[in-house]
Every structure is written in C-alpha cells, then in structure tokens.
Design a protein around this motif. Structure first.
Motif, PDB file in Angstrom:
ATOM      1  N   LYS A 222       1.602  12.430 -15.276  1.00 37.76           N
ATOM      2  CA  LYS A 222       0.552  12.775 -16.304  1.00 37.76           C
ATOM      3  C   LYS A 222       0.590  14.124 -16.338  1.00 37.76           C
ATOM      4  O   LYS A 222       0.185  14.534 -17.555  1.00 37.76           O
ATOM      5  CB  LYS A 222      -0.847  12.175 -15.538  1.00 37.76           C
ATOM      6  CG  LYS A 222      -2.195  12.414 -16.295  1.00 37.76           C
ATOM      7  CD  LYS A 222      -2.105  11.196 -17.466  1.00 37.76           C
ATOM      8  CE  LYS A 222      -3.612  11.540 -17.736  1.00 37.76           C
ATOM      9  NZ  LYS A 222      -3.867  12.623 -18.912  1.00 37.76           N
TER      10      LYS A 222
ATOM     11  N   LYS B 174       1.907   1.362  -3.395  1.00 35.62           N
ATOM     12  CA  LYS B 174       0.726   1.893  -4.248  1.00 35.62           C
ATOM     13  C   LYS B 174       0.631   3.369  -4.210  1.00 35.62           C
ATOM     14  O   LYS B 174       0.347   3.834  -5.207  1.00 35.62           O
ATOM     15  CB  LYS B 174      -0.441   1.249  -3.929  1.00 35.62           C
ATOM     16  CG  LYS B 174      -1.598   1.678  -4.530  1.00 35.62           C
ATOM     17  CD  LYS B 174      -2.679   0.836  -3.972  1.00 35.62           C
ATOM     18  CE  LYS B 174      -4.235   1.250  -4.621  1.00 35.62           C
ATOM     19  NZ  LYS B 174      -5.184   2.093  -3.717  1.00 35.62           N
ATOM     20  N   ASN B 175       0.632   4.034  -3.116  1.00 32.80           N
ATOM     21  CA  ASN B 175       0.372   5.483  -2.600  1.00 32.80           C
ATOM     22  C   ASN B 175       1.564   6.074  -3.560  1.00 32.80           C
ATOM     23  O   ASN B 175       1.397   7.316  -4.124  1.00 32.80           O
ATOM     24  CB  ASN B 175       0.586   5.760  -1.414  1.00 32.80           C
ATOM     25  CG  ASN B 175      -0.811   5.318  -0.459  1.00 32.80           C
ATOM     26  OD1 ASN B 175      -1.880   5.082  -1.469  1.00 32.80           O
ATOM     27  ND2 ASN B 175      -0.681   5.263   0.614  1.00 32.80           N
TER      28      ASN B 175
ATOM     29  N   LYS C  73       1.017  -1.168  -0.116  1.00 38.64           N
ATOM     30  CA  LYS C  73       0.193   0.027  -0.148  1.00 38.64           C
ATOM     31  C   LYS C  73       0.727   1.171   0.032  1.00 38.64           C
ATOM     32  O   LYS C  73       0.521   2.206  -0.417  1.00 38.64           O
ATOM     33  CB  LYS C  73      -0.888   0.091   1.328  1.00 38.64           C
ATOM     34  CG  LYS C  73      -2.018  -0.819   1.054  1.00 38.64           C
ATOM     35  CD  LYS C  73      -3.055  -0.851   2.228  1.00 38.64           C
ATOM     36  CE  LYS C  73      -4.286  -1.800   1.567  1.00 38.64           C
ATOM     37  NZ  LYS C  73      -5.149  -1.883   2.853  1.00 38.64           N
TER      38      LYS C  73
ATOM     39  N   CYS D 298      -1.782  -3.510  -7.238  1.00 41.47           N
ATOM     40  CA  CYS D 298      -3.170  -3.735  -6.893  1.00 41.47           C
ATOM     41  C   CYS D 298      -3.749  -5.121  -6.797  1.00 41.47           C
ATOM     42  O   CYS D 298      -4.350  -5.600  -6.251  1.00 41.47           O
ATOM     43  CB  CYS D 298      -4.301  -2.787  -7.663  1.00 41.47           C
ATOM     44  SG  CYS D 298      -3.973  -1.058  -7.330  1.00 41.47           S
TER      45      CYS D 298
ATOM     46  N   LEU E 220       1.291  -0.021 -11.353  1.00 36.26           N
ATOM     47  CA  LEU E 220       0.384   0.227 -10.429  1.00 36.26           C
ATOM     48  C   LEU E 220      -0.824  -0.949 -10.289  1.00 36.26           C
ATOM     49  O   LEU E 220      -1.337  -1.213  -9.339  1.00 36.26           O
ATOM     50  CB  LEU E 220      -0.217   1.491 -10.529  1.00 36.26           C
ATOM     51  CG  LEU E 220      -1.407   2.212  -9.648  1.00 36.26           C
ATOM     52  CD1 LEU E 220      -0.746   2.235  -8.161  1.00 36.26           C
ATOM     53  CD2 LEU E 220      -1.664   3.584 -10.075  1.00 36.26           C
ATOM     54  N   ASP E 221      -1.122  -1.186 -11.505  1.00 34.53           N
ATOM     55  CA  ASP E 221      -2.176  -2.349 -11.873  1.00 34.53           C
ATOM     56  C   ASP E 221      -1.847  -3.706 -10.914  1.00 34.53           C
ATOM     57  O   ASP E 221      -2.351  -4.347 -10.420  1.00 34.53           O
ATOM     58  CB  ASP E 221      -2.602  -2.530 -13.303  1.00 34.53           C
ATOM     59  CG  ASP E 221      -3.561  -1.524 -13.750  1.00 34.53           C
ATOM     60  OD1 ASP E 221      -3.885  -0.627 -12.934  1.00 34.53           O
ATOM     61  OD2 ASP E 221      -3.488  -1.216 -15.171  1.00 34.53           O
TER      62      ASP E 221
ATOM     63  N   ASP F 298       1.363   3.098 -14.791  1.00 36.49           N
ATOM     64  CA  ASP F 298      -0.123   2.436 -14.536  1.00 36.49           C
ATOM     65  C   ASP F 298      -0.037   1.019 -14.623  1.00 36.49           C
ATOM     66  O   ASP F 298      -0.591   0.276 -13.998  1.00 36.49           O
ATOM     67  CB  ASP F 298      -0.915   2.867 -15.815  1.00 36.49           C
ATOM     68  CG  ASP F 298      -2.628   2.599 -15.378  1.00 36.49           C
ATOM     69  OD1 ASP F 298      -2.697   3.088 -14.232  1.00 36.49           O
ATOM     70  OD2 ASP F 298      -3.302   2.491 -16.418  1.00 36.49           O
TER      71      ASP F 298
ATOM     72  N   LYS G 124       2.630   8.640 -10.932  1.00 34.84           N
ATOM     73  CA  LYS G 124       1.696   8.598 -11.933  1.00 34.84           C
ATOM     74  C   LYS G 124       0.804  10.023 -12.067  1.00 34.84           C
ATOM     75  O   LYS G 124       0.816  10.545 -13.367  1.00 34.84           O
ATOM     76  CB  LYS G 124       0.552   7.644 -11.847  1.00 34.84           C
ATOM     77  CG  LYS G 124      -0.112   7.499 -13.069  1.00 34.84           C
ATOM     78  CD  LYS G 124      -1.195   6.603 -12.933  1.00 34.84           C
ATOM     79  CE  LYS G 124      -2.200   6.441 -14.220  1.00 34.84           C
ATOM     80  NZ  LYS G 124      -3.563   5.758 -13.744  1.00 34.84           N
ATOM     81  N   ASP G 125       0.435  10.699 -10.953  1.00 31.06           N
ATOM     82  CA  ASP G 125      -0.261  11.986 -11.160  1.00 31.06           C
ATOM     83  C   ASP G 125       0.722  12.806 -11.689  1.00 31.06           C
ATOM     84  O   ASP G 125       0.387  13.922 -12.353  1.00 31.06           O
ATOM     85  CB  ASP G 125      -0.710  12.198  -9.802  1.00 31.06           C
ATOM     86  CG  ASP G 125      -1.766  11.507  -9.454  1.00 31.06           C
ATOM     87  OD1 ASP G 125      -2.602  10.756 -10.346  1.00 31.06           O
ATOM     88  OD2 ASP G 125      -2.269  11.381  -7.912  1.00 31.06           O
TER      89      ASP G 125
ATOM     90  N   GLU H 258       1.000   6.187  -7.207  1.00 31.05           N
ATOM     91  CA  GLU H 258      -0.106   6.886  -7.365  1.00 31.05           C
ATOM     92  C   GLU H 258       0.519   8.510  -7.837  1.00 31.05           C
ATOM     93  O   GLU H 258       0.117   9.234  -8.548  1.00 31.05           O
ATOM     94  CB  GLU H 258      -1.346   7.066  -6.630  1.00 31.05           C
ATOM     95  CG  GLU H 258      -2.148   5.514  -6.748  1.00 31.05           C
ATOM     96  CD  GLU H 258      -2.913   5.344  -5.728  1.00 31.05           C
ATOM     97  OE1 GLU H 258      -3.025   5.794  -4.498  1.00 31.05           O
ATOM     98  OE2 GLU H 258      -3.919   4.535  -5.943  1.00 31.05           O
ATOM     99  N   THR H 259       1.289   8.907  -6.815  1.00 33.01           N
ATOM    100  CA  THR H 259       1.773  10.119  -6.748  1.00 33.01           C
ATOM    101  C   THR H 259       2.892  10.489  -8.063  1.00 33.01           C
ATOM    102  O   THR H 259       2.555  11.514  -8.726  1.00 33.01           O
ATOM    103  CB  THR H 259       2.584  10.504  -5.359  1.00 33.01           C
ATOM    104  OG1 THR H 259       1.870  10.331  -4.539  1.00 33.01           O
ATOM    105  CG2 THR H 259       3.330  11.765  -5.350  1.00 33.01           C
TER     106      THR H 259
END
Length: 150
Positions: free
Chosen positions: A60, A49-50, A46, A114, A110-111, A107, A56-57, A53-54
C-alpha cells in the motif's frame, strides 16, 4: 430369589453406566483433540495474517508512492517525445494499477484468513460447549455408579 434378580439388575445397570461413561469419555477426548488441532491451525493462521498485514502495508505504501509519482508525472517532466509518452502511459496505465490490484488481492486473502480464524474459533466455542455437556453427563454417571456400588 428376589435378591438375586435385584443384584443382577444392579449389575446390568452398573455395567451399562460404566459403558456409557466410557463412551462419553471417548467422545470428550475426540472433541478435545479437535479443539487442540483447531488451536494449532489458528496459531499458524495468525502468523500468516501478521505476514499478510505487513505485506499489505508495504504494498500500500509503494502504491501510494507510485500513484503520487504518476500524478506528478515524476521525473518524466524533463523527458520529451514519443518514448516518454509511451513510458508515462505504461507507468500510469499498467504499473500503478497493477500495484492497486496487488494490494486488493492481498486484502482479499487477508479477509479469507480472518474468516477462517473466526470459523475455527467459533467451532472451538461450540466444541467447548459440547465438552461441558459431556462432562456433566459423565459426572451424573459417576454418581449413578457410586450409588449402584453402595
């Protein structure tokens, strides 16, 4: 003499029940250890994952900015000539798509993270069901031991 045979049979049953109970207790402990290990893996995943996500943001956002810049040809409008055309071409055909590939790759990772979290959670759900069944068997054996000792 019949009493002695009955006592021996009860003693064997008692020993068998105690051995079976001990086996179930070991199995329960093993499954609980696996659950704890899975929980620790889930906790670490987790965090990953966090972080992803950061990343990726951020990637992006940069990709969107670069894409917008490329579509308007950015500040290249005041620059003319062959080097400008090569630079614009490199920017549009290498740098911008490279960022898109980077975002897509994040991504995918990340997948996968998850998916692994879900797999471990499902494994723990199954293990917890097994543990409940084992606890039920132990409870029945405790009752059997009590009745044999009466």
């Amino acid at each position: 003499m019949g009493n002695t045979n009955d006592e021996q049979r009860k003693a064997r049953e008692l020993q068998n029940a105690r051995n079976e109970k001990s086996g179930y207790e070991r199995l329960k402990e093993e499954k609980e250890n696996i659950c704890r290990e899975n929980d620790e893996k889930i906790r670490r995943l987790k965090v990953v994952k966090n972080n992803l996500e950061t990343q990726k943001d951020t990637a992006k956002s940069r990709y969107d900015s670069l894409k917008d810049y490329a579509e308007g040809a950015g500040e290249f409008t005041e620059w003319i000539g062959d080097k400008r055309d090569k630079t614009v071409n490199e920017f549009n055909n290498t740098i911008v798509p490279g960022y898109k590939t980077y975002v897509d790759r994040i991504d995918e990772v990340l997948d996968a993270v998850c998916d692994e979290i879900t797999r471990l959670q499902n494994d723990n759900l199954r293990l917890n069901g097994d543990i409940l069944g084992i606890v039920s068997a132990i409870n029945s054996l405790i009752n059997k031991i009590r009745t044999l000792c009466n």
